[in-house]
Scaffold this active site. Structure first.
Site, PDB file in Angstrom:
ATOM      1  N   GLU A 153      -0.847 -19.433   3.210  1.00  0.00           N
ATOM      2  CA  GLU A 153      -1.383 -20.668   3.805  1.00  0.00           C
ATOM      3  C   GLU A 153      -0.228 -21.560   4.227  1.00  0.00           C
ATOM      4  OE1 GLU A 153      -4.218 -23.091   1.607  1.00  0.00           O
ATOM      5  OE2 GLU A 153      -5.300 -21.286   0.971  1.00  0.00           O
ATOM      6  N   GLU A 156      -4.544 -20.281  -5.629  1.00  0.00           N
ATOM      7  CA  GLU A 156      -3.865 -21.469  -6.143  1.00  0.00           C
ATOM      8  C   GLU A 156      -4.245 -21.823  -7.577  1.00  0.00           C
ATOM      9  OE1 GLU A 156      -4.241 -24.652  -3.279  1.00  0.00           O
ATOM     10  OE2 GLU A 156      -3.032 -23.593  -1.796  1.00  0.00           O
TER      11      GLU A 156
END
Ligand code: FCB
Length: 442
Positions: free
Chosen positions: A355, A171
């Site tokens: 995720e 991320e």
């Protein structure tokens, strides 16, 4: 009281992979095993940053309980375990001396996964920057790309031969924007110059680490980015423009850099004056070819204009049902991003949902129905994308265990497995059992 998922393994193409994800600082117990201090330790020790000033010192004590945890992965019939290594566990000062105990741990972890028939999916950085490198400016300092590449070399020389996949940075938006512009995560800065530098250096570090791993002969290398569906809060040109700016910063910056070799023009409108000198020269490195893209997806945001300097956006509370995090549940957004990435950026390489999951307070023995519904609804959207020709090849739940949810401490429970943070006992929740049933083979 048993709820089932609305679909099972047979509803997905042959070879589609199911997994779960965790990260080092959130589960390992970072005060143990010779790891060096990180900027998350100091961020958490500063009043007002983290709920109850909780930190990752012990977390789930995964360091000593990983065999039990990996039994839980295998017991859920999962194919892949996505985990991260901690830079400061491998190199306590971020550079120089290696912590042999740390490398040994990741070595044993990988072997323990392979022994259970589970594919190890490695992430090199999931946010715990060694404090010694934070002292030198961390992600603001261009040298971080070289330090990170050296760490990649040390770690992957040891375990790179046995991991199934590897991605440099979890991320990038959180590493750069959330942590240097919004100040919500370590190092807790709110400074646009720091942000512009971090937004660029994270990309550069990604590209250099990919090159190092290729040099070691590793394959199946990817990038893991997070996405949030940005919806205008009202039907006005101003709200549409603000949602578009939010989308550019959050969703398009890193895709554009990594896959097109350019930072998006509409975001540069705000960041260009603060970018490092000659940043254009790094774009070829940032665009290093990858073999897959991982998408982390949780929610959408309603966006409205705000007063003040660029980007002049604000989030508005939305009407949809929310998780324990206060995040609206919007599965269609996952479909949108799978298509969007495939059609505009990734050029046909495989996509993985690396995720997805929700925080929900249900205990073992309780229905955990909201989590089962959440996972089921998002899996339906994955199926829809596959039916439309998007090459999605896997879906990983966040997370295996209840864990350290960063600035929100231990209160937000994302686990398929409950962790009692006093006794450290693990107990599967109803969602774990539902997943295990849905994924049973043959
Ligand atoms: C993601 C992070 C992960 C966890 C989930 C809830 O942004 O990668 O560590 O905090 O959100």
């Amino acid at each position: 009281m048993t709820t089932d998922l609305p679909l099972n393994r047979g509803d997905f193409p042959d070879g589609f992979l199911f997994g779960c994800a965790t990260s080092a600082y959130q589960i390992e117990g970072h005060a143990q095993g010779g790891a060096g201090p990180t900027h998350w330790d100091t961020f958490a020790a500063t009043p007002g940053n983290v709920v109850r000033a909780e930190n990752g010192d012990l977390a789930c004590d995964h360091l000593h309980r990983f065999e039990e945890d990996l039994d839980l992965v295998a017991g859920a019939n999962l194919d892949v375990y996505r985990f991260s290594a901690s830079w400061a566990r491998v190199l306590p000062e971020g550079r120089g001396a290696v912590n042999g105990e740390g490398l040994d741990f990741y070595d044993r972890l990988v072997d323990a996964l392979l022994a259970r028939g589970v594919k190890p999916a490695l992430t090199l950085y999931h946010w715990e920057l060694p404090a010694a490198l934070a002292d030198l400016g961390g992600w603001r300092n261009r040298d971080i790309a070289g330090w990170f590449a050296d760490y990649a070399e040390v770690l992957c020389a040891r375990i790179g031969d046995r991991v199934w996949s590897a991605a440099p940075i979890n991320e990038p938006w959180c590493v750069a924007w959330l942590s240097h512009f919004m100040g919500h995560h370590a190092p807790g800065l709110r400074d646009i110059r720091a942000t512009a530098r971090a937004m660029h250096h994270v990309g550069l570090a990604h590209g250099q680490a990919i090159a190092v791993m290729r040099g070691l002969g590793m394959s199946n290398l990817g990038a893991v980015c997070n996405f949030e569906y940005a919806e205008p809060a009202e039907d006005t040109p101003e709200a549409r423009a603000s949602a578009r700016r939010y989308d550019g910063i959050y969703n398009r910056w890193f895709l554009s850099g990594m896959f097109h070799g350019t930072w998006p023009a509409d975001v540069l409108e705000g960041l260009e004056p603060h970018m490092p000198a000659d940043w254009q020269d790094d774009m070829a490195t940032i665009k290093a070819p990858v073999d897959w893209l991982g998408l982390n997806y949780y929610t959408r945001k309603l966006i409205a204009p705000a007063a003040g300097p660029w980007p002049a956006v604000q989030e508005i509370d939305g009407p949809l049902p929310k998780t324990q995090m206060g995040w609206e549940i919007y599965p269609e957004g996952l479909y949108h991003f799978l298509r969007f990435a495939h059609e505009h950026y990734t050029g046909g390489i495989p996509l993985y949902v690396t995720e997805n999951g929700m925080a929900n307070p249900d205990l073992p023995g309780q229905p955990d129905a909201a989590r089962i519904d959440y996972i089921g609804a998002h899996l339906q959207q994955v199926r829809r994308a596959i039916a439309d020709g998007v090459p999605v090849q896997g879906y990983f739940v966040w997370s295996l265990l209840d864990n350290y949810e960063w600035a929100l401490g231990y209160e937000k429970r994302f686990g398929l497995v409950h962790v009692d943070f006093d006794s450290l006992q693990r107990r599967p929740k109803a969602s774990y059992d539902a997943l295990a049933r849905a994924l049973a083979r043959g």
